[in-house]
Design an enzyme around this catalytic site. Structure first.
Site, mmCIF file in Angstrom:
data_model
loop_
_atom_site.group_PDB
_atom_site.id
_atom_site.type_symbol
_atom_site.label_atom_id
_atom_site.label_comp_id
_atom_site.label_asym_id
_atom_site.label_seq_id
_atom_site.Cartn_x
_atom_site.Cartn_y
_atom_site.Cartn_z
ATOM 1 C CG HIS A 153 -6.629 1.395 1.266
ATOM 2 N ND1 HIS A 153 -5.640 1.641 0.337
ATOM 3 C CD2 HIS A 153 -5.995 0.878 2.363
ATOM 4 C CE1 HIS A 153 -4.467 1.291 0.845
ATOM 5 N NE2 HIS A 153 -4.659 0.829 2.066
ATOM 6 C CG HIS A 185 -2.219 4.754 5.397
ATOM 7 N ND1 HIS A 185 -1.904 4.463 4.086
ATOM 8 C CD2 HIS A 185 -2.781 3.635 5.893
ATOM 9 C CE1 HIS A 185 -2.248 3.222 3.808
ATOM 10 N NE2 HIS A 185 -2.794 2.704 4.893
ATOM 11 C CB CYS A 210 -0.963 -0.005 1.177
ATOM 12 S SG CYS A 210 -2.150 -1.369 1.109
ATOM 13 C CD GLU A 220 -2.303 7.768 9.524
ATOM 14 O OE1 GLU A 220 -1.421 8.366 8.885
ATOM 15 O OE2 GLU A 220 -3.360 7.371 9.003
ATOM 16 C CG PHE A 256 -1.147 -5.666 4.470
ATOM 17 C CD1 PHE A 256 -1.546 -4.876 5.540
ATOM 18 C CD2 PHE A 256 -2.090 -6.480 3.868
ATOM 19 C CE1 PHE A 256 -2.849 -4.899 5.995
ATOM 20 C CE2 PHE A 256 -3.397 -6.510 4.316
ATOM 21 C CZ PHE A 256 -3.782 -5.726 5.381
ATOM 22 C CE LYS A 289 -5.500 4.815 2.247
ATOM 23 N NZ LYS A 289 -4.527 5.914 2.502
#
Length: 425
Positions: A347, A310, A169, A321, A406, A342
């Site tokens: 996403h 993110h 990602c 985060e 990931f 997002k």
């Protein structure tokens, strides 16, 4: 004299709008593009909502031959790249092709084409031994992710370095950063950089269902299913799309009178070496990426005017985060606006980083911070200024965009407004 990299063209294929202007209109107005999945029958899945692109490849300018040859992700990338080159005003035919590079990111490659073809070859999964003669002529290309970068290179006549960056990602951020590096080291004068993914398929949905990462909140209100930093969030919403940018050496861009969106002034990437999908709650690795990106940009935390988070909409990520911002920016973390797009476009895995870089470039251009849509019940553990619901006019000279993927990947990029480093607007 050191070489610097600037963004002079932006193209986008995004949920809720095809093209750069439609994309920004959606973001700046806080509209959401999440809805019930229509690309396949999702009735049997735990999560049945996604952010789909209303994309007609022929209407977008692709020929029947291109449509037949390219996977959906490749189609997105080529259309976005064409828009970016047109937006930049550059005549690629007048440039030494050996100095034109391509850097495209993707997390899952040609997922849509591969799954469609497997369904045909295996007769819907009934045959273990498949008959390859039923496959399309370009099936091999679907199995090689670098096909995506090669298609963009073919469109732009790029004979310089061409690469496919696949880091989960963070692929979109990392691909743009790779393009910037090619400019800075002198390997290329122009790089077409960005990312693309079209992961909306049964196999992808099944994978994320299995680990319960995507939201099950799909039946009552799909338009508000993506809720980063909200206390009611219960997983992220899958999306698809592409953003591609033209990155040039700053001096050359200035000499040809190009309009500059932003300069990429700092980047860093780190790994947590911890868990394939898990994150440490203290956010140390993301904080370190932010710190190094700021150092490379020769900036202090007080210089950051906006953070594009993110913000996936999982409790683990949002709290991770938030801790990283506090750890890396100190008191400034409580003062600077933060938002997650997002919440509006879902996403899109490897593509999202490039869509977020494009959003940052457009935010600098318009001096408007996109909102975090659907944020009405704040999570007490996420206590920063997340710009809920409505966009905000805001003076910005430098913005920070971060990504988490990931595998433990953590990336951070700093963009500067034209004129802040001696560049003409």
């Amino acid at each position: 004299m050191s070489r610097r990299a600037v963004i002079t063209g932006v193209g986008a294929v995004a949920p809720g709008g095809i093209g750069r202007d439609a994309y920004w209109d959606l973001l700046s107005n806080g509209r959401t593009a999440t809805r019930e999945i229509s690309l396949f029958d999702a009735a049997k899945f735990r999560s049945r909502v996604a952010a789909e692109c209303d994309f007609d490849p022929v209407a977008a300018g692709l020929s029947p031959q291109e449509v037949r040859r390219m996977d959906r992700a490749a189609q997105f990338a080529v259309v976005a790249a064409r828009e970016a080159v047109e937006d930049s005003g550059i005549d690629l035919g007048a440039v030494d092709p050996g100095l034109i590079g391509v850097s495209i990111g993707s997390a899952v490659g040609c997922t849509t084409g591969l799954e469609d073809e497997y369904a045909v070859l295996s007769d819907g999964g009934r045959n273990w031994l498949v008959d390859h003669t039923y496959g399309v002529p370009h099936l091999y290309g679907y199995m090689v992710p670098s096909t995506l970068a090669a298609e963009v290179a073919r469109q732009g006549g790029a004979e310089g370095p061409v690469a496919l960056i696949s880091t989960g990602c963070t692929s979109g951020l990392d691909a743009v950063a790779h393009g910037v590096q090619l400019i800075e080291e002198g390997t290329a004068d122009i790089v077409i950089a960005g990312a693309t993914d079209a992961p909306l398929s049964p196999i992808t949905s099944a994978c994320f269902d299995a680990i319960k990462a995507t939201t099950p909140n799909t039946d009552d209100d799909p338009a508000h299913a993506s809720r980063p930093f909200d206390g009611r969030r219960d997983g992220f919403v899958l999306g698809e799309g592409s953003a591609v940018m033209v990155i040039e050496e700053a001096g050359a861009a200035r000499r040809r009178g190009a309009t500059v969106y932003a300069e990429v002034v700092g980047f860093a990437s780190r790994s947590n070496a911890f868990h394939m999908t898990g994150l440490k709650p203290d956010g140390r690795e993301m904080a370190e990426a932010i710190r190094v990106a700021l150092d490379r940009a020769r900036l202090d935390p007080e210089d950051i005017d906006y953070i594009n988070a993110h913000g996936s909409g999982t409790k683990q990520n949002d709290r991770h985060e938030t801790a990283a911002f506090k750890r890396s920016l100190g008191q400034r973390a409580y003062e600077v606006p933060v938002s997650s797009i997002k919440s509006m476009i879902g996403h899109s895995l490897g593509a999202i980083g490039s869509l977020e870089v494009a959003a940052c470039a457009l935010a600098l251009r318009h001096q408007v911070v996109p909102p975090t849509a659907n944020l009405s019940v704040p999570d007490p553990q996420c206590d920063l200024d997340y710009v809920p619901m409505t966009a905000r006019e805001h003076r910005m000279d430098h913005v920070l965009s971060v990504g988490s993927g990931f595998g433990g990947f953590q990336s951070a990029m700093v963009l500067g407004r034209p004129g802040r480093s001696g560049e003409a607007a």
